[in-house]
Design an enzyme around this catalytic site. Structure first.
Site, PDB file in Angstrom:
ATOM      1  N   TYR A 139     -38.780 -17.921  86.117  1.00 44.89           N
ATOM      2  CA  TYR A 139     -38.783 -16.324  86.218  1.00 44.89           C
ATOM      3  C   TYR A 139     -39.295 -16.180  84.736  1.00 44.89           C
ATOM      4  O   TYR A 139     -38.503 -16.203  83.896  1.00 44.89           O
ATOM      5  CB  TYR A 139     -37.513 -15.957  86.359  1.00 44.89           C
ATOM      6  CG  TYR A 139     -37.078 -15.978  87.818  1.00 44.89           C
ATOM      7  CD1 TYR A 139     -36.698 -17.029  88.393  1.00 44.89           C
ATOM      8  CD2 TYR A 139     -37.127 -14.807  88.705  1.00 44.89           C
ATOM      9  CE1 TYR A 139     -36.415 -17.074  89.871  1.00 44.89           C
ATOM     10  CE2 TYR A 139     -36.743 -14.882  89.958  1.00 44.89           C
ATOM     11  CZ  TYR A 139     -36.256 -16.106  90.488  1.00 44.89           C
ATOM     12  OH  TYR A 139     -35.938 -16.064  91.972  1.00 44.89           O
ATOM     13  N   PRO A 191     -38.206  -8.639  96.104  1.00 48.44           N
ATOM     14  CA  PRO A 191     -37.854 -10.267  96.255  1.00 48.44           C
ATOM     15  C   PRO A 191     -37.324 -10.715  94.965  1.00 48.44           C
ATOM     16  O   PRO A 191     -36.936 -11.919  94.920  1.00 48.44           O
ATOM     17  CB  PRO A 191     -39.328 -10.655  96.599  1.00 48.44           C
ATOM     18  CG  PRO A 191     -40.064  -9.642  96.167  1.00 48.44           C
ATOM     19  CD  PRO A 191     -39.407  -8.431  96.314  1.00 48.44           C
ATOM     20  N   LYS A 205     -32.880 -12.233  97.826  1.00 45.55           N
ATOM     21  CA  LYS A 205     -31.934 -11.882  98.658  1.00 45.55           C
ATOM     22  C   LYS A 205     -32.304 -11.515  99.998  1.00 45.55           C
ATOM     23  O   LYS A 205     -31.393 -11.274 100.868  1.00 45.55           O
ATOM     24  CB  LYS A 205     -31.218 -10.732  97.892  1.00 45.55           C
ATOM     25  CG  LYS A 205     -30.216 -11.365  96.745  1.00 45.55           C
ATOM     26  CD  LYS A 205     -29.092 -11.863  97.170  1.00 45.55           C
ATOM     27  CE  LYS A 205     -28.471 -12.745  96.108  1.00 45.55           C
ATOM     28  NZ  LYS A 205     -28.743 -14.026  96.237  1.00 45.55           N
TER      29      LYS A 205
HETATM   30  C1  LIG Z   1     -44.790 -10.408 102.721  1.00 49.92           C
HETATM   31  C2  LIG Z   1     -43.340 -10.491 102.402  1.00 49.92           C
HETATM   32  C3  LIG Z   1     -42.750 -11.619 101.491  1.00 49.92           C
HETATM   33  C4  LIG Z   1     -41.349 -11.612 101.267  1.00 49.92           C
HETATM   34  N1  LIG Z   1     -40.990 -12.667 100.322  1.00 49.92           N
HETATM   35  C5  LIG Z   1     -39.715 -12.833 100.209  1.00 49.92           C
HETATM   36  C6  LIG Z   1     -39.544 -13.618  99.232  1.00 49.92           C
HETATM   37  O1  LIG Z   1     -40.117 -14.223  98.433  1.00 49.92           O
HETATM   38  N2  LIG Z   1     -38.177 -13.677  98.954  1.00 49.92           N
HETATM   39  C7  LIG Z   1     -37.026 -13.015  99.776  1.00 49.92           C
HETATM   40  O2  LIG Z   1     -36.050 -13.277  99.367  1.00 49.92           O
HETATM   41  N3  LIG Z   1     -37.437 -12.183 100.536  1.00 49.92           N
HETATM   42  C8  LIG Z   1     -38.746 -12.118 100.702  1.00 49.92           C
HETATM   43  N4  LIG Z   1     -39.116 -11.193 101.918  1.00 49.92           N
HETATM   44  C9  LIG Z   1     -38.102 -10.546 102.671  1.00 49.92           C
HETATM   45  C10 LIG Z   1     -37.526 -11.777 103.823  1.00 49.92           C
HETATM   46  O3  LIG Z   1     -38.746 -12.313 104.161  1.00 49.92           O
HETATM   47  C11 LIG Z   1     -36.952 -10.687 104.893  1.00 49.92           C
HETATM   48  O4  LIG Z   1     -35.984 -10.086 104.117  1.00 49.92           O
HETATM   49  C12 LIG Z   1     -36.726 -11.486 105.997  1.00 49.92           C
HETATM   50  O5  LIG Z   1     -37.888 -11.716 106.840  1.00 49.92           O
HETATM   51  C13 LIG Z   1     -35.651 -10.663 106.972  1.00 49.92           C
HETATM   52  O6  LIG Z   1     -35.559 -11.250 108.142  1.00 49.92           O
HETATM   53  P1  LIG Z   1     -35.308 -10.194 109.465  1.00 49.92           P
HETATM   54  O7  LIG Z   1     -35.050 -11.235 110.601  1.00 49.92           O
HETATM   55  O8  LIG Z   1     -34.395  -9.284 109.249  1.00 49.92           O
HETATM   56  O9  LIG Z   1     -36.610  -9.456 109.546  1.00 49.92           O
HETATM   57  P2  LIG Z   1     -38.213 -10.175 109.854  1.00 49.92           P
HETATM   58  O10 LIG Z   1     -38.465 -11.408 109.513  1.00 49.92           O
HETATM   59  O11 LIG Z   1     -39.041  -9.085 109.567  1.00 49.92           O
HETATM   60  O12 LIG Z   1     -38.247 -10.135 111.390  1.00 49.92           O
HETATM   61  C14 LIG Z   1     -38.378  -9.074 112.294  1.00 49.92           C
HETATM   62  C15 LIG Z   1     -38.984  -9.528 113.909  1.00 49.92           C
HETATM   63  O13 LIG Z   1     -38.773  -8.358 114.556  1.00 49.92           O
HETATM   64  C16 LIG Z   1     -40.198  -8.351 115.417  1.00 49.92           C
HETATM   65  N5  LIG Z   1     -40.267  -6.833 115.984  1.00 49.92           N
HETATM   66  C17 LIG Z   1     -40.617  -5.841 115.129  1.00 49.92           C
HETATM   67  N6  LIG Z   1     -40.538  -4.697 115.807  1.00 49.92           N
HETATM   68  C18 LIG Z   1     -40.154  -5.131 117.078  1.00 49.92           C
HETATM   69  C19 LIG Z   1     -40.342  -4.665 118.545  1.00 49.92           C
HETATM   70  N7  LIG Z   1     -40.479  -3.186 118.686  1.00 49.92           N
HETATM   71  N8  LIG Z   1     -40.077  -5.409 119.608  1.00 49.92           N
HETATM   72  C20 LIG Z   1     -39.891  -6.692 119.581  1.00 49.92           C
HETATM   73  N9  LIG Z   1     -40.057  -7.293 118.210  1.00 49.92           N
HETATM   74  C21 LIG Z   1     -40.021  -6.522 117.123  1.00 49.92           C
HETATM   75  C22 LIG Z   1     -41.160  -8.749 114.177  1.00 49.92           C
HETATM   76  O14 LIG Z   1     -42.674  -9.140 114.841  1.00 49.92           O
HETATM   77  C23 LIG Z   1     -40.456 -10.046 113.508  1.00 49.92           C
HETATM   78  O15 LIG Z   1     -40.809 -11.133 114.032  1.00 49.92           O
HETATM   79  C24 LIG Z   1     -40.332 -11.100 102.063  1.00 49.92           C
HETATM   80  C25 LIG Z   1     -40.960  -9.956 103.069  1.00 49.92           C
HETATM   81  C26 LIG Z   1     -42.283  -9.881 103.398  1.00 49.92           C
HETATM   82  C27 LIG Z   1     -42.657  -8.884 104.233  1.00 49.92           C
END
Ligand SMILES: Cc1cc2nc3c(=O)[nH]c(=O)nc-3n(C[C@H](O)[C@H](O)[C@H](O)COP(=O)(O)OP(=O)(O)OC[C@H]3O[C@@H](n4cnc5c(N)ncnc54)[C@H](O)[C@@H]3O)c2cc1C
Length: 392
Positions: A201, A294, A298
């Site tokens: 970092y 990020p 977390k």
């Molecule tokens: C570009 C990016 C980079 C990141 N990099 C980091 C990192 O380096 N370090 C870190 O700690 N965190 C990072 N994050 C954050 C981390 O990836 C997220 O906190 C994590 O993905 C959360 O998981 P989740 O299952 O809650 O949501 P998500 O992974 O967003 O999953 C949500 C799912 O719901 C689906 N969905 C949405 N709406 C609907 C609907 N209406 N009907 C059916 N399905 C639906 C989506 O398609 C998706 O598959 C990043 C996030 C992004 C966007």
């Protein structure tokens, strides 16, 4: 269709919840608007907290992580041309795993399908109804536009920041807290062996940089860029040159390896929390309820912790008829969420160059970084939060 728990979203939160519920003997169906290939290729987080790695192992999903991922016992803070190691086991007795979110998702999908689990891909949830009744229902549509409904006892929205779960809570019960940062991360994946054994970092007057890795041959690096940046503004040469400048050590004793860049993306920086995380029979988990910048690694970990708590609460509800865990879910989860929000905000403020910062602000950052490098309790505080606080 009918199931016990209707889950919206096949990200790490929705899939892990479905897997844990299966282990507890509770049925679920996952609705996912994207196809399987898209879900398995989405590049995102890569640091897994100690306790979350343990939970993956305990639920039978640790084998590939332990074989192909990396155990990391520290990180390096680099500023003023010097590096300072934060030793996790020495300071906390814990470590983290470097294991990409995409790999966790692949393992979870494979395992759910092998266990006979139902994940409906290309099924977009369009409405959540009856959350104040005992029979909530999720309406969804297939890619061909065929509409159907999933009736269940409980709905868990794990549908990310742009899903429909959060907006299905009645407006009058919801409070949101938001902070948008004036910078973003330009992230790259490159076919080059990592130039370090642990994450670096780096704070530099030109902005923050992070060196991370995906495997022995693939590096993941990030640069702080202005909020509205387009990747087209950043040629490969410009990226490597800027990274080399921000990581440079005063004694010239370190060199950044370069290689073909296979992916470039921009991650906006935002802090966001919704309260409460439950209303009636609708629960929110993961990015559907909260977003962190990020820097503190977390986002993925909070999502996994939410559903670990929810899976245990649902187990108690069905195995013992005890709904106390479900009733306490929002308050319990929010305690951890706010701790992680603060840590992520703090790490972000400490390491980035704010375009509005005064010379005084810059001195404050520098002073605190020197304090962490020199003072064990200050380093321990960072390590405690980074590896994941078990007691919150
Ligand atoms: C570009 C990016 C980079 C990141 N990099 C980091 C990192 O380096 N370090 C870190 O700690 N965190 C990072 N994050 C954050 C981390 O990836 C997220 O906190 C994590 O993905 C959360 O998981 P989740 O299952 O809650 O949501 P998500 O992974 O967003 O999953 C949500 C799912 O719901 C689906 N969905 C949405 N709406 C609907 C609907 N209406 N009907 C059916 N399905 C639906 C989506 O398609 C998706 O598959 C990043 C996030 C992004 C966007």
């Amino acid at each position: 269709m009918r199931t016990t728990v209707g889950i919206i979203g096949a990200g790490p939160a929705g899939l892990f919840l479905s897997h844990l519920l299966h282990l507890h003997g509770v049925d679920s169906v996952v609705l996912e608007r994207r196809d399987r290939d898209y879900c398995e290729r989405r590049q995102r987080a890569g640091v897994v907290e100690h306790g979350v790695a343990e939970a993956l192992r305990e639920s039978g999903l640790g084998r590939r992580m332990d074989r192909e991922g990396f155990r990391h016992d520290g990180i390096e803070l680099r500023f003023d041309g010097r590096g300072h190691r934060i030793d996790f086991p020495d300071l906390t007795g814990r470590h983290v795993m470097i294991w990409a979110q995409t790999e966790i998702v692949k393992d979870l999908i494979a395992r759910r399908l092998a266990d006979g689990g139902q994940i409906l891909f290309e099924a977009e949830a369009t409405a959540v109804e009856g959350i104040e009744s005992k029979r909530p229902c999720v309406r969804f549509a297939s890619a061909e536009g065929v509409e159907d409904a999933l009736e269940c006892d409980y709905v868990v929205a794990c549908d990310g920041f742009h899903g429909i779960g959060r907006t299905s809570l009645p407006e009058e019960v919801v409070s949101t807290y938001d902070k948008v940062y004036p910078f973003a991360w330009l992230g790259i994946l490159a076919d080059v062996p990592p130039s370090c054994d642990e994450l670096i970092y780096a704070r530099h007057e030109r902005g923050f940089a992070l060196h991370s890795m995906r495997s022995e041959t693939v590096s993941r690096l990030y640069l702080q860029v202005p909020a509205e940046t387009d990747t087209a503004e950043w040629s490969d040469d410009r990226i490597w040159s800027e990274l080399a400048t921000r990581f440079e050590l005063a004694d010239g004793a370190w060199k950044l390896g370069t290689g073909p860049i296979t992916d470039k993306s921009i991650t906006p920086m935002r802090s966001f929390v919704t309260e409460p995380m439950r209303h009636g029979r609708l629960f929110l988990a993961g990015d559907a309820a909260h977003i962190v910048p990020p820097t503190g690694a977390k986002g993925l970990n909070l999502a996994m912790r939410d559903v670990m708590l929810l899976a245990e609460s649902l187990r108690r509800r069905y195995a013992e008829g005890d709904a106390a865990g479900l009733d306490a879910y929002s308050d319990t989860a929010l305690r951890r969420v706010w701790r992680a929000e603060h840590f992520s905000y703090w790490m972000t403020s400490l390491m980035h160059t704010d375009p509005a910062a005064t010379p005084f602000d810059n001195r404050m950052q520098q002073s605190y970084l020197e304090h962490i490098a020199a003072c064990r309790p200050a380093a321990a505080q960072l390590a405690e939060n980074y590896t994941g606080l078990p007691e919150v």
